[in-house]
Motif scaffolding. Structure first.
Motif, PDB file in Angstrom:
ATOM      1  N   LEU A 119       0.741  -1.325   0.003  1.00 49.60           N
ATOM      2  CA  LEU A 119       0.174  -0.008   0.279  1.00 49.60           C
ATOM      3  C   LEU A 119       0.918   1.137  -0.034  1.00 49.60           C
ATOM      4  O   LEU A 119       0.370   2.283  -0.574  1.00 49.60           O
ATOM      5  CB  LEU A 119      -0.970  -0.065   1.140  1.00 49.60           C
ATOM      6  N   ARG A 120       1.927   1.142   0.550  1.00 50.76           N
ATOM      7  CA  ARG A 120       2.807   2.470   0.728  1.00 50.76           C
ATOM      8  C   ARG A 120       3.472   2.502  -0.601  1.00 50.76           C
ATOM      9  O   ARG A 120       3.860   3.747  -1.153  1.00 50.76           O
ATOM     10  CB  ARG A 120       3.908   2.089   1.924  1.00 50.76           C
ATOM     11  N   VAL A 121       3.785   1.568  -1.504  1.00 47.86           N
ATOM     12  CA  VAL A 121       4.293   1.638  -2.918  1.00 47.86           C
ATOM     13  C   VAL A 121       3.189   2.302  -3.779  1.00 47.86           C
ATOM     14  O   VAL A 121       3.348   3.034  -4.675  1.00 47.86           O
ATOM     15  CB  VAL A 121       4.586   0.411  -3.278  1.00 47.86           C
ATOM     16  N   VAL A 122       1.909   1.817  -3.291  1.00 43.22           N
ATOM     17  CA  VAL A 122       0.806   2.378  -4.663  1.00 43.22           C
ATOM     18  C   VAL A 122       0.353   3.853  -3.982  1.00 43.22           C
ATOM     19  O   VAL A 122      -0.792   4.241  -4.261  1.00 43.22           O
ATOM     20  CB  VAL A 122      -0.390   1.614  -4.497  1.00 43.22           C
ATOM     21  N   ARG A 123       0.821   4.333  -2.977  1.00 50.21           N
ATOM     22  CA  ARG A 123       0.618   5.878  -2.613  1.00 50.21           C
ATOM     23  C   ARG A 123       0.480   6.809  -3.803  1.00 50.21           C
ATOM     24  O   ARG A 123      -0.181   7.804  -3.579  1.00 50.21           O
ATOM     25  CB  ARG A 123       1.364   6.425  -1.390  1.00 50.21           C
ATOM     26  N   PHE A 124       1.420   6.331  -4.856  1.00 52.30           N
ATOM     27  CA  PHE A 124       1.344   7.498  -5.911  1.00 52.30           C
ATOM     28  C   PHE A 124       0.139   7.551  -6.534  1.00 52.30           C
ATOM     29  O   PHE A 124      -0.162   8.689  -7.175  1.00 52.30           O
ATOM     30  CB  PHE A 124       2.502   7.157  -7.108  1.00 52.30           C
ATOM     31  N   VAL A 125      -1.108   6.816  -6.118  1.00 53.97           N
ATOM     32  CA  VAL A 125      -2.241   6.973  -6.818  1.00 53.97           C
ATOM     33  C   VAL A 125      -2.912   8.063  -6.421  1.00 53.97           C
ATOM     34  O   VAL A 125      -3.697   8.577  -7.210  1.00 53.97           O
ATOM     35  CB  VAL A 125      -3.052   5.783  -6.643  1.00 53.97           C
ATOM     36  N   ARG A 126      -2.694   8.771  -5.207  1.00 52.40           N
ATOM     37  CA  ARG A 126      -3.074   9.866  -4.853  1.00 52.40           C
ATOM     38  C   ARG A 126      -2.815  11.039  -5.533  1.00 52.40           C
ATOM     39  O   ARG A 126      -3.559  12.152  -5.594  1.00 52.40           O
ATOM     40  CB  ARG A 126      -2.507  10.222  -3.411  1.00 52.40           C
ATOM     41  N   ILE A 127      -1.675  10.919  -6.554  1.00 49.54           N
ATOM     42  CA  ILE A 127      -1.256  12.274  -7.234  1.00 49.54           C
ATOM     43  C   ILE A 127      -2.337  12.226  -8.410  1.00 49.54           C
ATOM     44  O   ILE A 127      -2.493  13.443  -8.756  1.00 49.54           O
ATOM     45  CB  ILE A 127       0.111  11.817  -7.849  1.00 49.54           C
ATOM     46  N   LEU A 128      -3.049  11.362  -8.636  1.00 50.11           N
ATOM     47  CA  LEU A 128      -4.080  11.327  -9.777  1.00 50.11           C
ATOM     48  C   LEU A 128      -5.223  12.080  -9.357  1.00 50.11           C
ATOM     49  O   LEU A 128      -6.246  12.288 -10.363  1.00 50.11           O
ATOM     50  CB  LEU A 128      -4.993   9.813 -10.210  1.00 50.11           C
ATOM     51  N   ARG A 129      -5.219  12.487  -8.097  1.00 47.02           N
ATOM     52  CA  ARG A 129      -6.512  13.425  -7.866  1.00 47.02           C
ATOM     53  C   ARG A 129      -6.410  14.453  -8.478  1.00 47.02           C
ATOM     54  O   ARG A 129      -7.456  15.391  -8.409  1.00 47.02           O
ATOM     55  CB  ARG A 129      -6.510  13.846  -6.234  1.00 47.02           C
ATOM     56  N   ILE A 130      -5.151  15.162  -8.964  1.00 49.93           N
ATOM     57  CA  ILE A 130      -5.197  16.380  -9.838  1.00 49.93           C
ATOM     58  C   ILE A 130      -6.146  16.330 -10.798  1.00 49.93           C
ATOM     59  O   ILE A 130      -6.315  17.542 -11.386  1.00 49.93           O
ATOM     60  CB  ILE A 130      -3.702  16.514 -10.014  1.00 49.93           C
ATOM     61  N   PHE A 131      -6.382  15.170 -11.327  1.00 54.98           N
ATOM     62  CA  PHE A 131      -7.246  15.372 -12.583  1.00 54.98           C
ATOM     63  C   PHE A 131      -8.724  15.491 -12.244  1.00 54.98           C
ATOM     64  O   PHE A 131      -9.466  15.840 -13.044  1.00 54.98           O
ATOM     65  CB  PHE A 131      -7.307  13.706 -13.221  1.00 54.98           C
ATOM     66  N   LYS A 132      -8.984  15.356 -10.950  1.00 54.19           N
ATOM     67  CA  LYS A 132     -10.210  16.014 -10.491  1.00 54.19           C
ATOM     68  C   LYS A 132     -10.469  17.659 -10.682  1.00 54.19           C
ATOM     69  O   LYS A 132     -11.803  17.903 -10.922  1.00 54.19           O
ATOM     70  CB  LYS A 132     -10.637  15.875  -8.763  1.00 54.19           C
ATOM     71  N   LEU A 133      -9.525  18.203 -10.981  1.00 54.17           N
ATOM     72  CA  LEU A 133      -9.654  19.521 -11.395  1.00 54.17           C
ATOM     73  C   LEU A 133     -10.478  19.892 -12.728  1.00 54.17           C
ATOM     74  O   LEU A 133     -10.885  20.900 -12.942  1.00 54.17           O
ATOM     75  CB  LEU A 133      -8.295  20.368 -11.340  1.00 54.17           C
ATOM     76  N   THR A 134     -10.515  18.806 -13.406  1.00 56.15           N
ATOM     77  CA  THR A 134     -11.091  18.970 -14.857  1.00 56.15           C
ATOM     78  C   THR A 134     -12.476  19.237 -14.712  1.00 56.15           C
ATOM     79  O   THR A 134     -13.203  19.718 -15.659  1.00 56.15           O
ATOM     80  CB  THR A 134     -10.950  17.553 -15.587  1.00 56.15           C
ATOM     81  N   ARG A 135     -13.166  18.989 -13.349  1.00 55.32           N
ATOM     82  CA  ARG A 135     -14.569  19.153 -13.120  1.00 55.32           C
ATOM     83  C   ARG A 135     -15.082  20.514 -12.840  1.00 55.32           C
ATOM     84  O   ARG A 135     -16.043  21.146 -13.284  1.00 55.32           O
ATOM     85  CB  ARG A 135     -14.894  18.229 -12.074  1.00 55.32           C
ATOM     86  N   HIS A 136     -13.802  21.577 -12.703  1.00 56.53           N
ATOM     87  CA  HIS A 136     -14.087  22.735 -12.244  1.00 56.53           C
ATOM     88  C   HIS A 136     -13.262  23.764 -13.015  1.00 56.53           C
ATOM     89  O   HIS A 136     -13.552  24.975 -12.989  1.00 56.53           O
ATOM     90  CB  HIS A 136     -13.550  22.953 -10.786  1.00 56.53           C
ATOM     91  N   PHE A 137     -12.447  23.340 -13.892  1.00 59.11           N
ATOM     92  CA  PHE A 137     -11.638  24.258 -14.784  1.00 59.11           C
ATOM     93  C   PHE A 137     -12.042  23.906 -16.291  1.00 59.11           C
ATOM     94  O   PHE A 137     -11.609  22.764 -16.598  1.00 59.11           O
ATOM     95  CB  PHE A 137     -10.196  24.234 -14.533  1.00 59.11           C
ATOM     96  N   VAL A 138     -12.246  25.050 -16.969  1.00 61.31           N
ATOM     97  CA  VAL A 138     -12.590  24.628 -18.312  1.00 61.31           C
ATOM     98  C   VAL A 138     -11.429  24.298 -19.365  1.00 61.31           C
ATOM     99  O   VAL A 138     -11.476  23.465 -20.229  1.00 61.31           O
ATOM    100  CB  VAL A 138     -13.359  25.946 -18.923  1.00 61.31           C
ATOM    101  N   GLY A 139     -10.395  24.895 -18.949  1.00 60.42           N
ATOM    102  CA  GLY A 139      -8.982  25.030 -19.646  1.00 60.42           C
ATOM    103  C   GLY A 139      -8.694  23.258 -19.698  1.00 60.42           C
ATOM    104  O   GLY A 139      -8.279  22.777 -20.607  1.00 60.42           O
ATOM    105  N   LEU A 140      -8.718  22.719 -18.551  1.00 58.22           N
ATOM    106  CA  LEU A 140      -8.520  21.266 -18.691  1.00 58.22           C
ATOM    107  C   LEU A 140      -9.422  20.359 -19.297  1.00 58.22           C
ATOM    108  O   LEU A 140      -8.822  19.525 -20.016  1.00 58.22           O
ATOM    109  CB  LEU A 140      -8.399  20.891 -16.925  1.00 58.22           C
TER     110      LEU A 140
END
Length: 318
Positions: A119-140
Protein backbone atom coordinates in the motif's frame (compact mmCIF):
# COMPACT_ATOMS: atom_id res chain seq x y z
CA UNK A 1 -17.96 23.35 -3.25
CA UNK A 2 -15.54 23.73 -6.17
CA UNK A 3 -13.20 25.94 -4.12
CA UNK A 4 -13.36 23.55 -1.14
CA UNK A 5 -12.59 20.58 -3.37
CA UNK A 6 -9.70 22.47 -4.97
CA UNK A 7 -8.33 23.38 -1.54
CA UNK A 8 -8.33 19.79 -0.27
CA UNK A 9 -6.84 18.48 -3.52
CA UNK A 10 -3.92 20.91 -3.29
CA UNK A 11 -3.42 20.15 0.41
CA UNK A 12 -3.45 16.40 -0.25
CA UNK A 13 -0.90 16.69 -3.08
CA UNK A 14 1.32 18.94 -0.97
CA UNK A 15 1.19 16.43 1.89
CA UNK A 16 2.02 13.61 -0.51
CA UNK A 17 5.12 15.48 -1.72
CA UNK A 18 6.27 16.45 1.79
CA UNK A 19 6.09 12.83 2.97
CA UNK A 20 9.16 12.07 0.85
CA UNK A 21 11.23 14.91 2.34
CA UNK A 22 13.91 13.97 4.87
CA UNK A 23 12.71 16.57 7.36
CA UNK A 24 9.38 14.75 7.75
CA UNK A 25 10.79 11.22 8.08
CA UNK A 26 11.67 9.83 11.50
CA UNK A 27 14.00 6.89 12.18
CA UNK A 28 12.40 4.57 14.73
CA UNK A 29 13.97 1.55 16.42
CA UNK A 30 11.59 -1.40 16.41
CA UNK A 31 12.10 -4.44 18.63
CA UNK A 32 10.66 -7.72 17.40
CA UNK A 33 10.51 -10.99 19.30
CA UNK A 34 11.04 -14.04 17.12
CA UNK A 35 10.17 -17.44 18.65
CA UNK A 36 11.54 -20.51 16.87
CA UNK A 37 10.83 -23.70 18.81
CA UNK A 38 12.29 -23.26 22.28
CA UNK A 39 14.52 -20.38 21.21
CA UNK A 40 13.45 -16.75 21.59
CA UNK A 41 15.34 -14.15 19.59
CA UNK A 42 15.00 -10.39 19.95
CA UNK A 43 15.60 -8.48 16.73
CA UNK A 44 16.32 -4.75 16.64
CA UNK A 45 15.42 -3.15 13.32
CA UNK A 46 15.23 0.39 12.01
CA UNK A 47 12.05 1.74 10.54
CA UNK A 48 11.26 5.04 8.84
CA UNK A 49 7.95 6.64 9.77
CA UNK A 50 6.28 9.79 8.56
CA UNK A 51 5.55 12.72 10.85
CA UNK A 52 2.14 12.19 12.49
CA UNK A 53 0.97 15.70 11.57
CA UNK A 54 1.10 14.82 7.87
CA UNK A 55 -0.93 11.66 8.52
CA UNK A 56 -3.58 13.69 10.34
CA UNK A 57 -3.77 16.23 7.51
CA UNK A 58 -4.11 13.44 4.97
CA UNK A 59 -6.84 11.88 7.11
CA UNK A 60 -8.85 15.11 7.09
CA UNK A 61 -8.49 15.34 3.31
CA UNK A 62 -9.57 11.74 2.87
CA UNK A 63 -12.65 12.35 5.02
CA UNK A 64 -13.63 15.23 2.74
CA UNK A 65 -13.06 13.13 -0.38
CA UNK A 66 -15.07 10.28 1.12
CA UNK A 67 -17.99 12.56 1.98
CA UNK A 68 -17.90 14.10 -1.48
CA UNK A 69 -17.77 10.68 -3.14
CA UNK A 70 -20.68 9.31 -1.09
CA UNK A 71 -22.87 12.36 -1.71
CA UNK A 72 -22.20 12.21 -5.43
CA UNK A 73 -22.93 8.49 -5.75
CA UNK A 74 -26.10 8.76 -3.65
CA UNK A 75 -27.47 11.71 -5.65
CA UNK A 76 -26.44 10.29 -9.02
CA UNK A 77 -29.53 9.16 -10.99
CA UNK A 78 -27.56 6.62 -13.07
CA UNK A 79 -25.31 4.52 -10.82
CA UNK A 80 -23.91 2.43 -13.68
CA UNK A 81 -22.79 5.52 -15.58
CA UNK A 82 -21.24 6.86 -12.36
CA UNK A 83 -19.20 3.68 -11.87
CA UNK A 84 -17.95 3.71 -15.45
CA UNK A 85 -16.63 7.27 -15.21
CA UNK A 86 -12.82 7.35 -15.10
CA UNK A 87 -12.65 10.26 -12.63
CA UNK A 88 -14.91 8.42 -10.18
CA UNK A 89 -12.70 5.33 -10.42
CA UNK A 90 -9.68 7.52 -9.64
CA UNK A 91 -11.52 8.92 -6.61
CA UNK A 92 -12.24 5.46 -5.24
CA UNK A 93 -8.74 4.10 -5.89
CA UNK A 94 -7.16 7.14 -4.23
CA UNK A 95 -9.37 6.86 -1.11
CA UNK A 96 -9.27 3.10 -0.52
CA UNK A 97 -5.53 2.63 0.34
CA UNK A 98 -5.75 5.08 3.27
CA UNK A 99 -8.50 3.09 5.01
CA UNK A 100 -6.73 -0.20 4.33
CA UNK A 101 -3.50 1.20 5.74
CA UNK A 102 -5.23 2.47 8.86
CA UNK A 103 -7.02 -0.85 9.33
CA UNK A 104 -3.86 -2.95 8.95
CA UNK A 105 -1.53 -0.68 10.91
CA UNK A 106 -2.43 -2.33 14.24
CA UNK A 107 -1.71 -5.87 13.00
CA UNK A 108 1.70 -7.42 13.54
CA UNK A 109 1.52 -10.46 11.27
CA UNK A 110 3.89 -10.84 8.36
CA UNK A 111 1.04 -10.84 5.84
CA UNK A 112 -0.25 -7.53 7.23
CA UNK A 113 3.23 -6.01 6.97
CA UNK A 114 3.52 -7.19 3.37
CA UNK A 115 0.17 -5.63 2.51
CA UNK A 116 1.19 -2.38 4.22
CA UNK A 117 4.41 -2.34 2.23
CA UNK A 118 2.43 -2.76 -0.98
CA UNK A 119 0.00 0.00 0.00
CA UNK A 120 2.89 2.38 0.67
CA UNK A 121 4.20 1.65 -2.79
CA UNK A 122 0.85 2.44 -4.42
CA UNK A 123 0.57 5.75 -2.61
CA UNK A 124 1.44 7.43 -5.88
CA UNK A 125 -2.22 6.89 -6.89
CA UNK A 126 -3.07 9.91 -4.74
CA UNK A 127 -1.34 12.17 -7.26
CA UNK A 128 -4.08 11.24 -9.73
CA UNK A 129 -6.44 13.45 -7.73
CA UNK A 130 -5.09 16.35 -9.74
CA UNK A 131 -7.30 15.14 -12.60
CA UNK A 132 -10.36 15.97 -10.49
CA UNK A 133 -9.67 19.61 -11.30
CA UNK A 134 -11.12 18.97 -14.76
CA UNK A 135 -14.58 19.17 -13.17
CA UNK A 136 -14.03 22.79 -12.18
CA UNK A 137 -11.67 24.25 -14.83
CA UNK A 138 -12.71 24.70 -18.43
CA UNK A 139 -9.12 24.81 -19.67
CA UNK A 140 -8.37 21.29 -18.45
CA UNK A 141 -11.52 19.97 -20.11
CA UNK A 142 -10.50 21.68 -23.34
CA UNK A 143 -7.09 20.02 -23.08
CA UNK A 144 -8.73 16.62 -22.63
CA UNK A 145 -10.98 17.14 -25.67
CA UNK A 146 -7.95 18.26 -27.69
CA UNK A 147 -5.96 15.16 -26.76
CA UNK A 148 -8.85 12.89 -27.74
CA UNK A 149 -9.44 14.73 -31.02
CA UNK A 150 -5.72 14.69 -31.89
CA UNK A 151 -5.13 10.97 -31.39
CA UNK A 152 -4.19 10.40 -35.03
CA UNK A 153 -1.72 13.29 -34.98
CA UNK A 154 -0.07 11.98 -31.79
CA UNK A 155 0.26 8.51 -33.31
CA UNK A 156 1.77 10.06 -36.41
CA UNK A 157 4.24 12.02 -34.28
CA UNK A 158 5.23 8.90 -32.32
CA UNK A 159 5.75 6.93 -35.54
CA UNK A 160 7.94 9.69 -37.00
CA UNK A 161 10.02 9.87 -33.83
CA UNK A 162 10.36 6.09 -33.63
CA UNK A 163 11.61 5.88 -37.21
CA UNK A 164 14.03 8.76 -36.68
CA UNK A 165 15.36 7.29 -33.43
CA UNK A 166 15.97 3.91 -35.03
CA UNK A 167 17.68 5.37 -38.09
CA UNK A 168 19.92 7.92 -36.36
CA UNK A 169 20.86 5.62 -33.46
CA UNK A 170 22.15 3.12 -36.02
CA UNK A 171 23.93 5.82 -38.03
CA UNK A 172 25.66 7.36 -35.01
CA UNK A 173 26.85 3.94 -33.84
CA UNK A 174 28.63 3.21 -37.11
CA UNK A 175 29.71 6.81 -37.68
CA UNK A 176 31.61 6.84 -34.38
CA UNK A 177 33.44 3.66 -35.41
CA UNK A 178 35.13 5.43 -38.31
CA UNK A 179 37.66 7.15 -36.05
CA UNK A 180 38.47 4.08 -33.96
CA UNK A 181 42.10 3.13 -33.39
CA UNK A 182 43.53 -0.15 -34.57
CA UNK A 183 44.38 -1.08 -30.98
CA UNK A 184 40.67 -0.97 -30.10
CA UNK A 185 38.99 -3.99 -31.71
CA UNK A 186 35.52 -3.00 -30.49
CA UNK A 187 35.96 0.63 -31.49
CA UNK A 188 34.10 1.86 -28.39
CA UNK A 189 36.86 3.20 -26.13
CA UNK A 190 36.77 6.72 -27.55
CA UNK A 191 32.96 7.14 -27.76
CA UNK A 192 29.84 7.11 -25.58
CA UNK A 193 27.94 4.98 -28.09
CA UNK A 194 28.90 1.48 -27.00
CA UNK A 195 25.91 -0.10 -28.76
CA UNK A 196 22.81 0.86 -30.75
CA UNK A 197 20.26 0.66 -27.85
CA UNK A 198 22.31 3.28 -25.95
CA UNK A 199 22.06 5.47 -29.04
CA UNK A 200 18.25 5.41 -28.75
CA UNK A 201 18.41 7.74 -25.74
CA UNK A 202 20.75 10.14 -27.54
CA UNK A 203 18.51 10.15 -30.64
CA UNK A 204 15.37 10.92 -28.59
CA UNK A 205 17.09 13.75 -26.71
CA UNK A 206 18.54 15.22 -29.90
CA UNK A 207 15.37 14.97 -32.01
CA UNK A 208 13.30 16.66 -29.29
CA UNK A 209 15.97 19.43 -29.07
CA UNK A 210 16.62 18.86 -25.36
CA UNK A 211 20.33 18.06 -25.63
CA UNK A 212 21.34 17.02 -22.12
CA UNK A 213 24.99 16.62 -23.16
CA UNK A 214 25.47 13.31 -21.34
CA UNK A 215 26.15 11.66 -24.72
CA UNK A 216 27.64 13.44 -27.73
CA UNK A 217 29.61 12.46 -30.85
CA UNK A 218 33.39 12.91 -30.82
CA UNK A 219 34.25 12.26 -34.46
CA UNK A 220 33.57 14.45 -37.49
CA UNK A 221 31.33 11.79 -39.03
CA UNK A 222 29.37 11.51 -35.78
CA UNK A 223 28.92 15.29 -35.67
CA UNK A 224 27.46 15.25 -39.17
CA UNK A 225 24.98 12.56 -38.14
CA UNK A 226 24.14 14.56 -34.99
CA UNK A 227 23.41 17.68 -37.04
CA UNK A 228 21.16 15.72 -39.40
CA UNK A 229 19.38 14.18 -36.42
CA UNK A 230 18.65 17.59 -34.87
CA UNK A 231 17.33 19.00 -38.17
CA UNK A 232 15.16 15.93 -38.77
CA UNK A 233 13.76 16.21 -35.23
CA UNK A 234 12.74 19.84 -35.73
CA UNK A 235 10.97 19.05 -39.00
CA UNK A 236 9.33 15.91 -37.61
CA UNK A 237 7.84 17.68 -34.59
CA UNK A 238 6.86 20.77 -36.60
CA UNK A 239 4.53 18.88 -38.97
CA UNK A 240 1.80 17.43 -36.65
CA UNK A 241 1.91 20.24 -34.06
CA UNK A 242 -0.11 22.86 -36.04
CA UNK A 243 -3.03 20.40 -36.34
CA UNK A 244 -3.01 19.85 -32.58
CA UNK A 245 -2.84 23.61 -31.98
CA UNK A 246 -5.79 24.19 -34.32
CA UNK A 247 -7.84 21.57 -32.47
CA UNK A 248 -7.05 23.24 -29.16
CA UNK A 249 -8.01 26.66 -30.54
CA UNK A 250 -11.30 25.29 -31.88
CA UNK A 251 -12.31 23.62 -28.60
CA UNK A 252 -11.20 26.64 -26.57
CA UNK A 253 -13.27 29.01 -28.72
CA UNK A 254 -16.30 26.77 -28.36
CA UNK A 255 -15.84 26.57 -24.59
CA UNK A 256 -15.52 30.34 -24.25
CA UNK A 257 -18.55 30.94 -26.48
CA UNK A 258 -20.59 28.47 -24.47
CA UNK A 259 -19.69 30.26 -21.24
CA UNK A 260 -20.81 33.62 -22.64
CA UNK A 261 -24.18 32.35 -23.81
CA UNK A 262 -27.09 33.18 -21.48
CA UNK A 263 -28.59 30.28 -19.62
CA UNK A 264 -31.63 28.86 -21.36
CA UNK A 265 -34.90 29.05 -19.47
CA UNK A 266 -37.41 26.26 -19.77
CA UNK A 267 -40.42 27.51 -21.69
CA UNK A 268 -43.90 26.33 -20.76
CA UNK A 269 -45.61 24.76 -23.78
CA UNK A 270 -49.42 24.66 -23.31
CA UNK A 271 -51.02 21.31 -23.87
CA UNK A 272 -53.55 20.98 -26.66
CA UNK A 273 -57.21 20.51 -25.76
CA UNK A 274 -58.64 17.02 -26.31
CA UNK A 275 -60.61 16.33 -29.48
CA UNK A 276 -63.94 16.05 -27.66
CA UNK A 277 -63.46 19.35 -25.86
CA UNK A 278 -65.90 22.16 -26.77
CA UNK A 279 -62.98 24.57 -27.00
CA UNK A 280 -61.34 22.53 -29.76
CA UNK A 281 -61.60 23.95 -33.27
CA UNK A 282 -59.97 23.50 -36.62
CA UNK A 283 -58.62 26.15 -38.87
CA UNK A 284 -58.67 26.00 -42.60
CA UNK A 285 -55.36 24.09 -42.53
CA UNK A 286 -56.88 21.57 -40.03
CA UNK A 287 -54.48 22.70 -37.30
CA UNK A 288 -55.84 22.24 -33.75
CA UNK A 289 -56.03 25.24 -31.47
CA UNK A 290 -58.15 26.67 -28.65
CA UNK A 291 -60.98 29.14 -29.09
CA UNK A 292 -58.68 31.93 -27.94
CA UNK A 293 -56.36 31.54 -30.93
CA UNK A 294 -54.53 34.79 -30.37
CA UNK A 295 -53.23 33.48 -27.05
CA UNK A 296 -52.34 29.88 -27.85
CA UNK A 297 -51.78 29.69 -31.62
CA UNK A 298 -50.67 33.13 -32.87
CA UNK A 299 -48.79 31.68 -35.82
CA UNK A 300 -51.86 29.75 -36.98
CA UNK A 301 -54.03 32.89 -36.75
CA UNK A 302 -51.54 34.93 -38.76
CA UNK A 303 -51.22 32.24 -41.44
CA UNK A 304 -55.04 31.85 -41.70
CA UNK A 305 -55.57 35.60 -42.00
CA UNK A 306 -52.96 35.84 -44.71
CA UNK A 307 -54.58 33.02 -46.68
CA UNK A 308 -58.03 34.61 -46.44
CA UNK A 309 -56.63 37.97 -47.52
CA UNK A 310 -55.01 36.43 -50.58
CA UNK A 311 -58.21 34.55 -51.53
CA UNK A 312 -60.43 37.57 -50.96
CA UNK A 313 -62.52 35.90 -48.25
CA UNK A 314 -64.07 37.75 -45.35
CA UNK A 315 -63.04 36.42 -41.95
CA UNK A 316 -65.86 34.83 -40.05
CA UNK A 317 -66.83 36.36 -36.70
CA UNK A 318 -68.10 34.28 -33.84
Amino acid sequence: VAFASLFFILVSITTFCLETHEAFNIDVNVTETLVVGNTTTILLTHKVETEPILTYIEGVCVLWFTLEFLVRIICCPDKLLFVKNLLNIIDFVAILPFYLEVGLSGLSSKAARDVLGFLRVVRFVRILRIFKLTRHFVGLRVLGHTLRASTNEFLLLIIFLALGVLIFATMIYYAERIGAKTSDPRGSDHTHFKNIPIGFWWAVVTMTTLGYGDMYPKTWSGMVVGALCALAGVLTIAMPVPVIVNNFGMYYSLAMAKQKLPKKKKKHIPRLAPLDSPTYCKSEENSPCNSTQSDTCPLAVEEGAAERKRSGETPKVG
